[in-house]
Design a protein around this motif. Structure first.
Motif, PDB file in Angstrom:
ATOM      1  N   THR A 120       0.959  -1.323   0.094  1.00 19.71           N
ATOM      2  CA  THR A 120      -0.001   0.032  -0.012  1.00 19.71           C
ATOM      3  C   THR A 120       0.824   1.226  -0.031  1.00 19.71           C
ATOM      4  O   THR A 120       0.449   2.258  -0.668  1.00 19.71           O
ATOM      5  CB  THR A 120      -1.109  -0.011   1.096  1.00 19.71           C
ATOM      6  N   ALA A 124       0.602   4.255  -2.737  1.00 20.33           N
ATOM      7  CA  ALA A 124       0.199   5.681  -2.626  1.00 20.33           C
ATOM      8  C   ALA A 124       1.300   6.418  -3.328  1.00 20.33           C
ATOM      9  O   ALA A 124       1.062   7.412  -3.775  1.00 20.33           O
ATOM     10  CB  ALA A 124       0.356   5.744  -1.111  1.00 20.33           C
ATOM     11  N   ALA A 178      -6.891   7.332  -3.975  1.00 21.55           N
ATOM     12  CA  ALA A 178      -6.194   7.741  -2.845  1.00 21.55           C
ATOM     13  C   ALA A 178      -6.980   8.126  -1.625  1.00 21.55           C
ATOM     14  O   ALA A 178      -6.798   7.547  -0.612  1.00 21.55           O
ATOM     15  CB  ALA A 178      -5.158   8.956  -3.249  1.00 21.55           C
ATOM     16  N   LEU A 182      -6.523   3.845  -0.732  1.00 19.33           N
ATOM     17  CA  LEU A 182      -5.121   3.449  -0.682  1.00 19.33           C
ATOM     18  C   LEU A 182      -4.517   4.373   0.641  1.00 19.33           C
ATOM     19  O   LEU A 182      -3.557   3.588   1.115  1.00 19.33           O
ATOM     20  CB  LEU A 182      -4.377   3.628  -1.884  1.00 19.33           C
ATOM     21  N   ASN A 183      -4.495   5.730   0.709  1.00 21.30           N
ATOM     22  CA  ASN A 183      -3.945   6.258   1.582  1.00 21.30           C
ATOM     23  C   ASN A 183      -4.171   5.825   2.965  1.00 21.30           C
ATOM     24  O   ASN A 183      -3.234   5.843   3.880  1.00 21.30           O
ATOM     25  CB  ASN A 183      -4.134   7.732   1.524  1.00 21.30           C
ATOM     26  N   ALA A 186      -1.963   2.820   3.774  1.00 27.00           N
ATOM     27  CA  ALA A 186      -0.807   2.929   3.734  1.00 27.00           C
ATOM     28  C   ALA A 186      -0.360   3.670   5.090  1.00 27.00           C
ATOM     29  O   ALA A 186       0.793   3.429   5.450  1.00 27.00           O
ATOM     30  CB  ALA A 186      -0.225   3.815   2.655  1.00 27.00           C
TER      31      ALA A 186
END
Length: 187
Positions: A120, A124, A178, A182-183, A186
């Protein structure tokens, strides 16, 4: 009474002119020249992106991100063809001229991939690198469309605006990926 001890500086027009960078012998003299040169630049950039996107896709782990990159790869191939049509519409042979800005952005994307573990965090980073590319393309296509409008190049303008819209849509999709997924993973 206090006096100001700072010396006064004056700049004359002659001094300012002396500091300007001299133009190369083949420098653009008219907007049409700058337009054509800028088209050559983005043509190189798009062709380089066609080569770079598969590496980004291969190194992404999130399936939605992989699909988005794959979709943009196909779209970029169409954009290359559209640029070739644009060159033809203005009566100029399609020719690529190395785009230092895109080269720098793609080098940075490679560095991000190398400097992150698969997963991840890398995803990002790939999104961040991709959005930098998209923002460059948005700025370039917006400028080229403005030039085409002033120059009365209607077909070129239509092609450039179509690509500009695709680039904006891609950037919006990357932001959505994002922000929604994903962010946070991460983190």
């Amino acid at each position: 009474m206090a006096t100001n001890s700072k010396p006064k500086t004056t700049t004359s027009a002659a001094t300012s002119a002396e500091k300007k960078t001299p133009a190369k012998s083949d420098a653009a003299k008219e907007l049409k020249d700058l337009f054509e040169d800028s088209l050559k630049d983005i043509y190189w950039a798009e062709k380089a992106l066609v080569k770079a996107l598969p590496k980004m896709q291969k190194n992404a782990t999130d399936e939605t991100l992989k699909q988005a990159i794959g979709q943009h790869l196909e779209e970029t191939k169409v954009q290359v063809s559209r640029l070739e049509e644009t060159f033809e519409s203005i009566g100029v042979k399609a020719q690529a001229k190395k785009c230092d800005a895109m080269q720098g952005l793609l080098d940075e994307a490679d560095s991000i991939i190398e400097e992150t573990e698969p997963g991840t965090v890398r995803d990002a980073g790939i999104i961040a690198a991709s959005q930098k590319v998209e923002h460059y393309e948005i700025a370039t296509y917006g400028t080229l469309a403005a030039f085409a409008k002033v120059l009365g190049e209607k077909e070129a303008l239509s092609n450039l605006l179509e690509t500009l819209e695709e680039e904006k849509n891609c950037d919006q999709l990357l932001t959505q990926l994002a922000d929604t997924n994903l962010n946070s993973k991460a983190k």
